[in-house]
Design a protein around this motif. Structure first.
Motif, short mmCIF file in Angstrom:
data_model
loop_
_atom_site.label_atom_id
_atom_site.label_comp_id
_atom_site.label_asym_id
_atom_site.label_seq_id
_atom_site.Cartn_x
_atom_site.Cartn_y
_atom_site.Cartn_z
N PHE A 37 0.82 -1.22 0.00
CA PHE A 37 0.00 0.00 0.00
C PHE A 37 0.85 1.27 0.00
N GLY A 38 1.83 1.34 0.88
CA GLY A 38 2.65 2.54 0.98
C GLY A 38 3.41 2.83 -0.30
N ASP A 39 4.00 1.78 -0.90
CA ASP A 39 4.74 1.96 -2.15
C ASP A 39 3.82 2.39 -3.28
N ILE A 40 2.66 1.76 -3.37
CA ILE A 40 1.72 2.11 -4.44
C ILE A 40 1.20 3.52 -4.24
N GLN A 41 0.90 3.88 -3.01
CA GLN A 41 0.42 5.22 -2.72
C GLN A 41 1.45 6.27 -3.13
N SER A 42 2.71 6.01 -2.83
CA SER A 42 3.78 6.94 -3.24
C SER A 42 3.91 7.00 -4.75
N TYR A 43 3.88 5.84 -5.39
CA TYR A 43 4.02 5.77 -6.84
C TYR A 43 2.91 6.54 -7.56
N LEU A 44 1.67 6.35 -7.07
CA LEU A 44 0.53 7.01 -7.70
C LEU A 44 0.32 8.44 -7.20
N ASN A 45 1.10 8.81 -6.17
CA ASN A 45 0.90 10.11 -5.52
C ASN A 45 -0.56 10.25 -5.08
N ALA A 46 -1.06 9.17 -4.50
CA ALA A 46 -2.47 9.08 -4.12
C ALA A 46 -2.72 9.72 -2.76
N PRO A 47 -3.89 10.32 -2.60
CA PRO A 47 -4.23 10.87 -1.28
C PRO A 47 -4.47 9.76 -0.26
N ASP A 48 -4.39 10.11 1.01
CA ASP A 48 -4.66 9.14 2.07
C ASP A 48 -6.05 8.55 1.89
N GLY A 49 -6.16 7.25 2.05
CA GLY A 49 -7.44 6.57 1.96
C GLY A 49 -7.79 6.06 0.57
N ALA A 50 -7.09 6.50 -0.44
CA ALA A 50 -7.42 6.09 -1.81
C ALA A 50 -7.19 4.60 -2.02
N LEU A 51 -6.09 4.08 -1.50
CA LEU A 51 -5.82 2.66 -1.70
C LEU A 51 -6.73 1.79 -0.85
N GLU A 52 -7.12 2.28 0.31
CA GLU A 52 -8.10 1.55 1.10
C GLU A 52 -9.41 1.45 0.34
N LEU A 53 -9.75 2.52 -0.39
CA LEU A 53 -10.95 2.48 -1.24
C LEU A 53 -10.81 1.42 -2.33
N SER A 54 -9.61 1.25 -2.86
CA SER A 54 -9.42 0.24 -3.90
C SER A 54 -9.68 -1.17 -3.37
#
Length: 170
Positions: A37-54
């Protein structure tokens, strides 16, 4: 008690192995990316909670997939919907590796779940087609157990190697 049909007895080891492999898609698709999650969030420059939504969207896709594939396999048989599901899963997985958009990532997770669900639904239907009663339950058990037994170790052992090499998304 009704035993298996002659056709089911003749092909059961191969069928059970194939169904077990197909049943691995959903747990593998979730377990392999949770620790990243952390790596993907950094890679996508995603806001907090976006990957949890995925992850939530993935489970929504599994639910929708059951509603989709149930009628499809009743109408068109087992092979076509199974190939459709496997194709959706593979295409969505490759596109997930290539996307740089958080919104597209979430959308593709839904599509990936729809495809993963094809193997689950077709697998249950095939077991119901070939076996009845107690024998059906005995054949379904190894399929579920195999996916639980092998999906997590593959996900756990693959993740450290991905991190050391910069990840698949780099």
């Amino acid at each position: 008690m009704i035993e298996t049909t002659p056709q089911a007895s003749k092909h059961s080891p191969v069928i059970i192995i194939v169904l077990a492999i197909l049943s691995i898609f959903p747990p593998l698709a979730t377990d392999m990316y949770l620790s990243a999650f952390g790596d993907i969030q950094s890679y996508l420059n995603a806001p907090d909670g976006a990957l949890e939504l995925s992850l939530s969207v993935f489970f929504l896709g599994l639910c929708a997939g059951q509603l989709l594939f149930g009628p499809l396999i009743d109408r068109f048989g087992r092979k076509g919907p199974l190939m459709l599901g496997a194709g959706l899963f593979c295409i969505a997985t490759v596109l997930l590796l290539l996307t740089r958009s958080t919104e597209m990532f979430i959308t593709l997770r839904f599509v990936q779940a729809l495809g993963a669900c094809g193997g689950m639904v077709v697998g249950r239907a095939v077991v119901s087609d070939l076996y009845e009663g107690h024998e059906a339950a005995r054949k379904t058990g190894p399929v579920r157990g195999w996916s639980k037994t092998y999906a997590k170790p593959v996900a756990v052992t693959t993740r450290p190697g991905m991190a050391q090499n910069g990840g698949l998304l780099s």
